[in-house]
Design an enzyme around this catalytic site. Sequence first.
Site, PDB file in Angstrom:
ATOM      1  N   LEU E  72       0.805  -1.222   0.000  1.00  0.00           N
ATOM      2  CA  LEU E  72       0.000   0.000   0.000  1.00  0.00           C
ATOM      3  C   LEU E  72       0.838   1.272   0.000  1.00  0.00           C
ATOM      4  CD1 LEU E  72      -2.869  -1.136   2.391  1.00  0.00           C
ATOM      5  CD2 LEU E  72      -2.581  -1.556  -0.043  1.00  0.00           C
ATOM      6  N   CYS E  73       2.156   1.142  -0.174  1.00  0.00           N
ATOM      7  CA  CYS E  73       3.039   2.310  -0.259  1.00  0.00           C
ATOM      8  C   CYS E  73       2.849   3.032  -1.588  1.00  0.00           C
ATOM      9  CB  CYS E  73       4.503   1.876  -0.171  1.00  0.00           C
ATOM     10  SG  CYS E  73       5.205   2.059   1.461  1.00  0.00           S
ATOM     11  N   HIS E  74       2.823   4.353  -1.507  1.00  0.00           N
ATOM     12  CA  HIS E  74       2.795   5.167  -2.717  1.00  0.00           C
ATOM     13  C   HIS E  74       4.194   5.226  -3.318  1.00  0.00           C
ATOM     14  CE1 HIS E  74      -0.514   6.582  -0.157  1.00  0.00           C
ATOM     15  NE2 HIS E  74      -1.151   6.784  -1.286  1.00  0.00           N
ATOM     16  N   MET E 111       9.020   4.549   5.247  1.00  0.00           N
ATOM     17  CA  MET E 111       9.084   3.168   4.774  1.00  0.00           C
ATOM     18  C   MET E 111      10.298   2.954   3.870  1.00  0.00           C
ATOM     19  SD  MET E 111       6.761   1.768   6.519  1.00  0.00           S
ATOM     20  CE  MET E 111       7.376   0.178   5.988  1.00  0.00           C
ATOM     21  N   GLU E 112      10.670   3.981   3.103  1.00  0.00           N
ATOM     22  CA  GLU E 112      11.860   3.883   2.254  1.00  0.00           C
ATOM     23  C   GLU E 112      13.115   3.730   3.115  1.00  0.00           C
ATOM     24  OE1 GLU E 112       9.268   5.720   1.587  1.00  0.00           O
ATOM     25  OE2 GLU E 112       8.788   5.198  -0.485  1.00  0.00           O
ATOM     26  N   ASP E 126      23.530 -12.199   4.566  1.00  0.00           N
ATOM     27  CA  ASP E 126      23.918 -13.117   3.486  1.00  0.00           C
ATOM     28  C   ASP E 126      25.438 -13.206   3.346  1.00  0.00           C
ATOM     29  OD1 ASP E 126      23.467 -14.730   1.083  1.00  0.00           O
ATOM     30  OD2 ASP E 126      24.134 -12.966  -0.027  1.00  0.00           O
TER      31      ASP E 126
END
Lengths: 155, 155, 155, 155, 155, 155
Positions: E72-74, E111-112, E126
């Site tokens: 739902l992120c723009h 969020m970014e 990793d």
Amino acid sequence: MTHVRTDGTAHMVDISAKTVTDRTARAQAILQTTEQVTALLAEGGLPKGDALAVARVAGIMATKKTSELIPLCHPLPVTKVSVDFELETGEPGQVRILVEVKTSGKTGVEMEALTGAAGAGLTLYDMIKAVDKHAVLTDIKVLAKSGGKSGDWEV
Amino acid sequence: MTHVRTDGTAHMVDISAKTVTDRTARAQAILQTTEQVTALLAEGGLPKGDALAVARVAGIMATKKTSELIPLCHPLPVTKVSVDFELETGEPGQVRILVEVKTSGKTGVEMEALTGAAGAGLTLYDMIKAVDKHAVLTDIKVLAKSGGKSGDWEV
Amino acid sequence: MTHVRTDGTAHMVDISAKTVTDRTARAQAILQTTEQVTALLAEGGLPKGDALAVARVAGIMATKKTSELIPLCHPLPVTKVSVDFELETGEPGQVRILVEVKTSGKTGVEMEALTGAAGAGLTLYDMIKAVDKHAVLTDIKVLAKSGGKSGDWEV
Amino acid sequence: MTHVRTDGTAHMVDISAKTVTDRTARAQAILQTTEQVTALLAEGGLPKGDALAVARVAGIMATKKTSELIPLCHPLPVTKVSVDFELETGEPGQVRILVEVKTSGKTGVEMEALTGAAGAGLTLYDMIKAVDKHAVLTDIKVLAKSGGKSGDWEV
Amino acid sequence: MTHVRTDGTAHMVDISAKTVTDRTARAQAILQTTEQVTALLAEGGLPKGDALAVARVAGIMATKKTSELIPLCHPLPVTKVSVDFELETGEPGQVRILVEVKTSGKTGVEMEALTGAAGAGLTLYDMIKAVDKHAVLTDIKVLAKSGGKSGDWEV
Amino acid sequence: MTHVRTDGTAHMVDISAKTVTDRTARAQAILQTTEQVTALLAEGGLPKGDALAVARVAGIMATKKTSELIPLCHPLPVTKVSVDFELETGEPGQVRILVEVKTSGKTGVEMEALTGAAGAGLTLYDMIKAVDKHAVLTDIKVLAKSGGKSGDWEV
């Protein structure tokens, strides 16, 4: 159906134990536009350029994006894709899109064939929308399937 | 039509000089399946899990992939997306998918709304194909458009 | 150069304070193959199909993937892309690929034009490699740039 | 050549019947810049940061994007990728990029190696363009190939 | 909260009417490993190669994939990203990852920044898992935010 | 450790000679929020909609993006993914995310399981951030691994 979870939540079904076999699927989509537009398509006369060539490439590339678009699809390496167009073979103003996909994998490629057909169809829609705002992309379905345990079929 | 190239080759049309305005598009797709399947959809009883929730997410995410799928589409930052489902409001066994998309941009979001509707529809197809091999995804079209120079319209 | 970090580590340069202006870049790539192959290209006679149409679409789509491929590139919404081919205008057996890209953004689109040229060139390479294993993709460079504070230039 | 379609349209060639074997390809690209820039590259002194490390990662990641960029490429799971740089071993101001890719698959990885070389080269271009606007990415070609029915070769 | 839907279904919230402003977010992640491993990280001695450089690039690229990963992120065009590492400044065996992201947009970039921190952290995981199978990626959170109507804050 | 390069540079390790076997990994992530928020999660009462369903889909899709996000990860075709949530089974205000991934491949799927857990966790973070700005995503780690030469283990 052994792959139902008791709480009904979504999950990617376990195909680990299935056998790798050659699998094929064919699907179609139909773009309903006008005879004026199919004539422009046939002669490559649309404002954005040669629509059939662009939609063919888009359909092929869309099959490779299937598992990115359909959340519970398993990633599968496609080994063959073709996208073909039939103009004015059905109702007036129709373009029929035919996609064939093959893989060697543990599950079938119906979704890949359908996604290719939808991708080619949406691209045609985009190419013609300057001359036909009211096209309809329709009759997207699987035509035939072979390979895998559930048996071959064809409509 | 000023954006036709003399040699008819494909290109991404120049929208540099267009104005950024608020733009909205609504599109639909219809999945034709059986009443048995729409009942399973309504109660979340499908083998792969809660199909409507998964298809809603897939439809929203598909709108954001539009310019990756449609070769000549301009990338546009969507500012709103909703995906809704209507069960058994049309022919028996039908699911209607309704998508609304907004942006502030130099061109419209019809292709984003259509791609969202197709993405949600393909995902439903995938979720139900264990119980209905012969579903059809159909009637994908733009329902309404607003914003931009070419004027608002609604079917 | 104010955007050097004291420890020399990589970062995406801050362009927040830069002005949104119209920006254009043109780039080229050259595929060096044989005259036999350019003849096949001209007539669409290659085994994988119509190579120029496919490479044109691939070049346009590659410009939209620039910020996914080049780690420190800022994402930019391209507002125009064209990809053109010149056959046999240079050395025998040459295909020249010309890409033009526009945006309205805070930084230039040189990398988008170069990525489009490389993407089209690699696709041609793939289309012809069954008939020429020893093609060379060469002379990829920016031809012209306009917009932004650093001034316009052309080679 | 059995994989020519009679109408000359593009398609992803059918490799279903081919054998899975170990396959290797090596490719190169050359970035022609200035001796001042190769000195900055060697000491990690470029404004955007440590260019060789960034380009190495970009090249590795680009090989994994090959089938997304090249429309008719089959998706292949790479099993090894290395990207190396040679500074000032050719003409003054040259960086040579060497990429080696392996897979176990039904077709070769030449396009993966070339795409990795181009991706690393474009990234170097981006890293140095603040100090050299006129670099050229050149001589991208396959150096060697092994595995598969068509035989091994090396230039 | 005006953006709740009456039926509780998921949707991408409408930000069309919000103002474009400069926005910044800072986030962190912590990788808890062993002192032996942080020593290897510091000297670039890990089997897969220079882990910090690779993780820095991965973190920057992950911020650009945020709207592909978070349904739902723009989509937002980042205008600056930096990823930094602090070794052994907290508990023994800790690596602290700090990410700063800027945009000019209609919504914030928390969020970014978080996605960049997680992407860099997973990449470190990793790179070290051959020497530490039991690392933990932890304490991923927003540290500070500025821009937008809801006010600036910092923890 | 045979896969260390003498110059310490990053590379994708050669797994060509490894055997294809069934491999499973389980990983977790914990979102630390408040009891008020876990109650909203349980009842689907969050402003952006049904957070658990969205995060489940995001987690499954994230596993399929692992090799795009982690630079040196080998692409692997996942054959099963599940994402589950436990609310309030640990500290007050905790959501525990559990991911299980299977493949048939030449290397393990720990990174896929971890990426799925992080993707689901970041999505929950996004869904709740309007009601809790200070959530923390924490304790991301591998819980168990089976298949492959290095032996099975479980924490």
